[in-house]
Design a protein around this motif. Structure first.
Motif, PDB file in Angstrom:
ATOM      1  N   ARG A 140       3.864  11.974   7.075  1.00 17.35           N
ATOM      2  CA  ARG A 140       4.065  10.515   7.034  1.00 17.35           C
ATOM      3  C   ARG A 140       3.179   9.907   5.964  1.00 17.35           C
ATOM      4  NH1 ARG A 140       2.257   5.604   9.931  1.00 17.35           N
ATOM      5  NH2 ARG A 140       0.854   6.799  11.296  1.00 17.35           N
ATOM      6  N   LEU A 141       3.792   9.048   5.148  1.00 18.51           N
ATOM      7  CA  LEU A 141       3.089   8.294   4.125  1.00 18.51           C
ATOM      8  C   LEU A 141       3.065   6.833   4.562  1.00 18.51           C
ATOM      9  CD1 LEU A 141       4.776   9.808   0.925  1.00 18.51           C
ATOM     10  CD2 LEU A 141       2.872  10.727   2.284  1.00 18.51           C
ATOM     11  N   ASP A 142       1.871   6.299   4.741  1.00 21.35           N
ATOM     12  CA  ASP A 142       1.692   4.919   5.188  1.00 21.35           C
ATOM     13  C   ASP A 142       0.751   4.208   4.220  1.00 21.35           C
ATOM     14  OD1 ASP A 142       2.207   2.940   7.355  1.00 21.35           O
ATOM     15  OD2 ASP A 142       0.045   3.052   7.634  1.00 21.35           O
ATOM     16  N   THR A 143       0.899   4.531   2.948  1.00 22.23           N
ATOM     17  CA  THR A 143      -0.038   4.104   1.919  1.00 22.23           C
ATOM     18  C   THR A 143      -0.093   2.586   1.798  1.00 22.23           C
ATOM     19  OG1 THR A 143       0.504   6.130   0.728  1.00 22.23           O
ATOM     20  CG2 THR A 143      -0.691   4.427  -0.486  1.00 22.23           C
ATOM     21  N   THR A 144      -1.304   2.039   1.753  1.00 22.81           N
ATOM     22  CA  THR A 144      -1.492   0.609   1.572  1.00 22.81           C
ATOM     23  C   THR A 144      -0.807   0.148   0.293  1.00 22.81           C
ATOM     24  OG1 THR A 144      -3.617   0.759   2.696  1.00 22.81           O
ATOM     25  CG2 THR A 144      -3.234  -1.200   1.350  1.00 22.81           C
ATOM     26  N   GLY A 145      -0.204  -1.039   0.348  1.00 26.09           N
ATOM     27  CA  GLY A 145       0.563  -1.539  -0.788  1.00 26.09           C
ATOM     28  C   GLY A 145      -0.225  -1.595  -2.077  1.00 26.09           C
ATOM     29  N   SER A 146      -1.519  -1.916  -2.003  1.00 27.41           N
ATOM     30  CA  SER A 146      -2.335  -2.022  -3.208  1.00 27.41           C
ATOM     31  C   SER A 146      -2.578  -0.683  -3.876  1.00 27.41           C
ATOM     32  CB  SER A 146      -3.687  -2.671  -2.865  1.00 27.41           C
ATOM     33  OG  SER A 146      -4.416  -1.857  -1.956  1.00 27.41           O
ATOM     34  N   ARG A 147      -2.281   0.433  -3.170  1.00 26.55           N
ATOM     35  CA  ARG A 147      -2.515   1.768  -3.715  1.00 26.55           C
ATOM     36  C   ARG A 147      -1.218   2.538  -3.952  1.00 26.55           C
ATOM     37  NH1 ARG A 147      -6.535  -0.312  -4.563  1.00 26.55           N
ATOM     38  NH2 ARG A 147      -8.668   0.257  -3.973  1.00 26.55           N
ATOM     39  N   ARG A 148      -0.091   1.884  -3.768  1.00 22.27           N
ATOM     40  CA  ARG A 148       1.165   2.634  -3.836  1.00 22.27           C
ATOM     41  C   ARG A 148       1.624   2.929  -5.254  1.00 22.27           C
ATOM     42  NH1 ARG A 148       5.339   0.661   0.931  1.00 22.27           N
ATOM     43  NH2 ARG A 148       4.205   1.654   2.645  1.00 22.27           N
TER      44      ARG A 148
END
Length: 388
Positions: free
Chosen positions: A233-241
C-alpha cells in the motif's frame, strides 16, 4: 450533561430532534384546532435532470416514522433518481410535522455519501475499492457512512464498530503509526511482527512509504515476507508524491522484475474519482476517504402538495400527489397519480409504511443488486468521457 455532543436515538424517535419552528407550528395548529389531512412529498429536483443520485437512508427513515398513524410510499433503497418525489407521506399533518428535520437528515446525508461512493465505484469499476473515510466524520454516524458505501457496491470498509451495527466485518492492515513504533530502519521488523501477530485470514498488505523511497520499501517488504505478501500500500503524503502515476508504475515494474507478479498495488490518501481514472490501469485497488465520507448531502426538501384532497403547493413546487416511473430506456418520469403511466413504465413509489407499520425489509445485498440493475438501466457514468 452528556460526555459527548450526541443526540440519543430515543430523542430522535420522539420527534424532539427537530427545528424550533416545527414546535411553534404544532403549538399554533393545536391552538387553532387545525390538523388537516395532507400529502407531503420529499424531493430534490422537481423535474428529471439526467443527473442521477443514489437513494440511501430509507431504513432509518422508516424506523423514525414507524408507529405513527400515517401511510408512506417511497422509492426502494438503492434506486437511482434524478427528480420527483422519493418519499410520499399521507396523514394528518400534526402526526408527523415534528419529524421533518430528522427525516430529511436521514435521507439527505446517506444519499450524498452513497452517491459519491457510486461515482468512485464506477471511476474504477474493475478495481478493489474500499471506504476509508470514517475518521473524517463524527463517530456516531460511522455506520451510516459504511452502509451507504457498501450500498454503492464498494468492496469493503474500515470502521470496526460500524461493522458491528450493520452486520459486516471491517477490514484493514497497518497504519504509519505501527511502522513508526518500530523505528526508522526497522521496517522489516514491523512487517514481520504484523505477519506473526495477526490472524492468517487477514491479508498481508504492507505499508511501503514511511521512511524511504516507495520502490525501496516495496522491494524490502517483498524480501521480508516473500510468498506471504499479498499487496503493498502506498499512502504517500501529497507534498511528497511528485508524479504519483510514475511512482506506481515503477513499483509495479520492480515487483514484476523480481518475481512478485502476484503482489497487488493498493493506493490511498486523498483519492478521488479523477485520481482513480488516472491510476486504474496501474493500481489494483483504492482506499477512498474524504471524497465519500465528506460528500455534500442531497438537497432534499419536504413539501405539502395536497390538503384535504385538493392539490396545493408553495411557489416553485409542483402540486398534487405524484407517481414516478422508470422506463425501459432508463428514463425517470413523473406524473400525477390520476394520469396515464408512461409506456413500459415501472412505478417506483411503493408502500413503505401502512398505518404506522413497516411493510418491507431492508436487506443490504438486495439493495446492492438493485443499484447494479439501475446503473445498467440508467447509464450511470462509467467511462472517462461520461465521468469527466
Amino acid at each position: 450533561m452528556s460526555q459527548f455532543d450526541i443526540i440519543p436515538p430515543e430523542t430522535i424517535k420522539s420527534g424532539a430532534a427537530t427545528d424550533a419552528y416545527f414546535d411553534r407550528t404544532v403549538e399554533t395548529l393545536k391552538h387553532a384546532d387545525q390538523n388537516p389531512q395532507v400529502v407531503a412529498e420529499i424531493t430534490a429536483d422537481q423535474f428529471p435532470t439526467g443527473e442521477f443520485e443514489l437513494l440511501a437512508g430509507v431504513k432509518d427513515a422508516a424506523y423514525l416514522l414507524k408507529g405513527l398513524p400515517i401511510d408512506v410510499d417511497a422509492l426502494f433503497e438503492g434506486t437511482l433518481f434524478d427528480g420527483g418525489p422519493v418519499f410520499q407521506i399521507e396523514g394528518n399533518y400534526l402526526d408527523f410535522a415534528r419529524y421533518e428535520t430528522s427525516l430529511l437528515g436521514f435521507l439527505s446525508h446517506a444519499s450524498g455519501i452513497a452517491t459519491n461512493a457510486l461515482r468512485a465505484r464506477y471511476a474504477a469499476p474493475d478495481s478493489l475499492v474500499l471506504s476509508f473515510g470514517t475518521r473524517h466524520v463524527h463517530p456516531s454516524i460511522a455506520a451510516v457512512v459504511e452502509r451507504s458505501a457498501l450500498l454503492a457496491d464498494l468492496d469493503g470498509f474500515s470502521h470496526v464498530a460500524a461493522g458491528d451495527v450493520i452486520g459486516r466485518e471491517a477490514g484493514g492492515t497497518m497504519p504509519h503509526a505501527l511502522m513508526i513504533c518500530f523505528g526508522r530502519g526497522n521496517q522489516e521488523k514491523a512487517w514481520r511482527a504484523f505477519d506473526a501477530a495477526v490472524d492468517e485470514d487477514v491479508p498481508r498488505v504492507t505499508l511501503c512509504d514511511t521512511y524511504s523511497d516507495e520502490v525501496d520499501e516495496v522491494r524490502r517488504a517483498a524480501e521480508a515476507l516473500g510468498d506471504a505478501l499479498d499487496s503493498v500500500r502506498l499512502d504517500t503524503t501529497g507534498s511528497r508524491r511528485g508524479d504519483f502515476r510514475h511512482i506506481v508504475r515503477e513499483v509495479r515494474w520492480e515487483l514484476d522484475a523480481n518475481g512478485h507478479e502476484d503482489v497487488d498495488v493498493f493506493v490511498s490518501g486523498g483519492i478521488t474519482p479523477e485520481t482513480m481514472r488516472e491510476l486504474r490501469d496501474v493500481a489494483d485497488g483504492f482506499g477512498v476517504g474524504g471524497y465519500i465520507s465528506n460528500a455534500d448531502p442531497v438537497d432534499f426538501a419536504l413539501d405539502i402538495v395536497e390538503v384535504e384532497g385538493t392539490p396545493t403547493a408553495k411557489r416553485g413546487k409542483l402540486s398534487g400527489k405524484k407517481q414516478v416511473y422508470r422506463t425501459d430506456d432508463g428514463s425517470h418520469h413523473i406524473t400525477l397519480t390520476f394520469q396515464e403511466e408512461p409506456p413500459s413504465g415501472d412505478a417506483l413509489l411503493e408502500p413503505l409504511i401502512r398505518d404506522g407499520e413497516i411493510v418491507r425489509d431492508f436487506d443490504l445485498d438486495t439493495a446492492i443488486e438493485r443499484v447494479r440493475v439501475d446503473v445498467d438501466r440508467t447509464g450511470f457514468p462509467k467511462t472517462d468521457e461520461e465521468t469527466a
